[in-house]
Enzyme design. Structure first.
Site, PDB file in Angstrom:
ATOM      1  N   TRP A  87      27.239 -32.059  25.234  1.00 39.93           N
ATOM      2  CA  TRP A  87      28.658 -31.382  24.881  1.00 39.93           C
ATOM      3  C   TRP A  87      28.164 -30.003  23.817  1.00 39.93           C
ATOM      4  O   TRP A  87      28.698 -29.065  24.424  1.00 39.93           O
ATOM      5  CB  TRP A  87      29.793 -32.233  24.392  1.00 39.93           C
ATOM      6  N   ASP A 156      33.733 -30.491  17.453  1.00 43.65           N
ATOM      7  CA  ASP A 156      34.315 -31.111  18.437  1.00 43.65           C
ATOM      8  C   ASP A 156      34.304 -32.719  18.479  1.00 43.65           C
ATOM      9  O   ASP A 156      33.243 -33.120  18.102  1.00 43.65           O
ATOM     10  CB  ASP A 156      33.271 -30.781  19.762  1.00 43.65           C
ATOM     11  N   LYS A 180      39.931 -39.481  25.228  1.00 45.48           N
ATOM     12  CA  LYS A 180      38.879 -40.396  24.817  1.00 45.48           C
ATOM     13  C   LYS A 180      39.734 -41.571  24.105  1.00 45.48           C
ATOM     14  O   LYS A 180      39.484 -42.926  24.234  1.00 45.48           O
ATOM     15  CB  LYS A 180      37.969 -39.858  24.220  1.00 45.48           C
TER      16      LYS A 180
HETATM   17  C1  LIG Z   1      34.863 -35.699  27.082  1.00 49.94           C
HETATM   18  C2  LIG Z   1      34.264 -34.580  25.992  1.00 49.94           C
HETATM   19  C3  LIG Z   1      34.400 -33.040  26.297  1.00 49.94           C
HETATM   20  C4  LIG Z   1      34.997 -32.578  27.727  1.00 49.94           C
HETATM   21  O1  LIG Z   1      36.046 -32.720  27.643  1.00 49.94           O
HETATM   22  P1  LIG Z   1      36.944 -32.257  29.021  1.00 49.94           P
HETATM   23  O2  LIG Z   1      38.383 -32.325  28.829  1.00 49.94           O
HETATM   24  O3  LIG Z   1      36.585 -32.918  30.286  1.00 49.94           O
HETATM   25  O4  LIG Z   1      36.621 -30.662  29.341  1.00 49.94           O
HETATM   26  C5  LIG Z   1      33.984 -32.322  25.408  1.00 49.94           C
HETATM   27  N1  LIG Z   1      33.399 -33.055  24.153  1.00 49.94           N
HETATM   28  C6  LIG Z   1      33.142 -34.282  24.041  1.00 49.94           C
HETATM   29  C7  LIG Z   1      32.720 -34.588  22.723  1.00 49.94           C
HETATM   30  C8  LIG Z   1      33.737 -35.127  25.006  1.00 49.94           C
HETATM   31  O5  LIG Z   1      33.534 -36.591  24.847  1.00 49.94           O
END
Ligand SMILES: *Cc1c(COP(=O)(O)O)cnc(C)c1O
Length: 344
Positions: A87, A156, A180
């Protein structure tokens, strides 16, 4: 998602708060909606103890649009990235469209098995911000102590958001795709400091400016109503269960159950992450052979243990034990792991 939340959503689906209409039918300009919207922000502020000088916003486009948006707004000269996995790697590549990007630290050479130590950080002069990923969903590593810098810090938090208390003041910008731990895919929660917002690029389409979301309380256009409603329910569920400190406690115990099964297996299961970097959300591990891994995943499914195949980019196995996964669920997995090991 917590089963209680799913049931509540089901119960209220045809009649939201006495309106006689579904949450997906009412106007986002109605009082019924606005009250819920305000309450969601109030609840997020309460759970994370977010100070007043931070705004809370809701956006669309998933985590991946934030890979672009943070840079579109704040990358003027250069952005520093702590590369701890897929990511952050993606965020850095997406950001490079707007200026210079470089690695403040990286664990890439060791297959992202650990969280880099502050001694290894180097921040170049003229850096606009440092960017990090609190939990590495795919590799199964997580920061247990957050670093701080002389420049704004972005994070993030998509895959461990609301899984533990976080000192928001350590960051200038936090974002989390909600799918998540907090709700259905598609929406993103942003927590942004006022002083940072003033540094944002203004020569940008309005929908790409964080400022637009802040100034219009995330209702410049139709917000992701159903997602926000879901976040509201999950926030109340967390609050009713003792808040984030209690959640962290439970998550620690849950993770210890699954890692215990790995550590007690004499190497039959080998964890991907180094011990001090282990994620409490995503437990990644391998079996002695790919053949056994396949069999493990199939037999697990027979026990209703679903989705433990590792991410396609890494292989192996991954147990995602987000907030809503119970201790009993983790124990069931650990028991299954022991039984499978004995059999093979
Ligand atoms: C799942 C995830 C993303 C991506 O998210 P999308 O909504 O699929 O674009 C980004 N960063 C982390 C840490 C993630 O677990």
């Amino acid at each position: 998602m917590p089963l209680d939340v799913l049931k509540q959503v089901q119960d209220e689906f045809l009649d939201f708060n006495g309106t006689g209409m579904s949450i997906v039918e009412i106007s986002h300009r109605s009082t019924a909606y606005q009250d819920m919207h305000d309450d969601t922000i109030y609840m997020l502020r309460k759970l994370l103890q977010i100070p007043e000088q931070y705004d809370i916003i809701f956006m669309q486009g998933g985590g991946s649009l934030q890979f672009v948006m943070h840079a579109a707004n704040f990358l003027h000269h250069s952005g520093g990235y702590i590369n701890t996995g897929v990511w952050s790697d993606k965020a850095m590549k997406a950001a490079s469209f707007y200026g210079k990007v470089y690695e403040v630290a990286s664990s890439k050479e060791d297959h992202f098995t650990y969280i880099p130590k502050p001694e290894s950080f180097h921040v170049e002069e003229g850096t606009d911000y440092v960017y990090m990923t609190s939990n590495n969903t795919i590799h199964g590593t997580e920061w247990h102590h957050f670093p701080s810098f002389d420049v704004p810090l972005f994070c993030d938090m998509s895959s461990d958001f609301l899984s533990r208390p976080v000192d928001v003041t350590n960051f200038d910008f936090i974002y989390a795709g909600i799918q998540k731990n907090v709700g259905p895919a598609g929406a993103v929660i942003g927590i942004i400091k006022d002083s940072l917002l003033q540094k944002a690029r203004t020569k940008l389409p309005l929908m790409l400016q964080y400022k637009t979301y802040v100034e219009h309380d995330s209702t410049y256009n139709t917000p992701p109503v159903f997602n926000i409603y879901f976040v509201n329910k999950v926030c109340h569920w967390l609050d009713d269960h003792g808040g984030l400190a209690a959640m962290e406690d439970t998550n620690k115990k849950k993770a210890a159950i699954v890692y215990g099964a790995i550590d007690e297996s004499n190497g039959f299961y080998s964890g991907h992450a180094q011990r001090d970097s282990r994620s409490r959300m995503n437990v990644t591990f391998n079996l002695p052979t790919e053949e056994l891994e396949k069999q493990f995943i199939t037999e697990a499914a027979g026990q209703h243990i679903i989705g433990i195949k590792g991410h396609r980019s890494l292989g192996g196995c991954r147990a995602s034990i987000y907030n809503a996964v119970t201790s009993e669920g983790c124990q069931k997995l650990a028991d299954f792991m022991k039984a499978f090991h004995q059999k093979h």
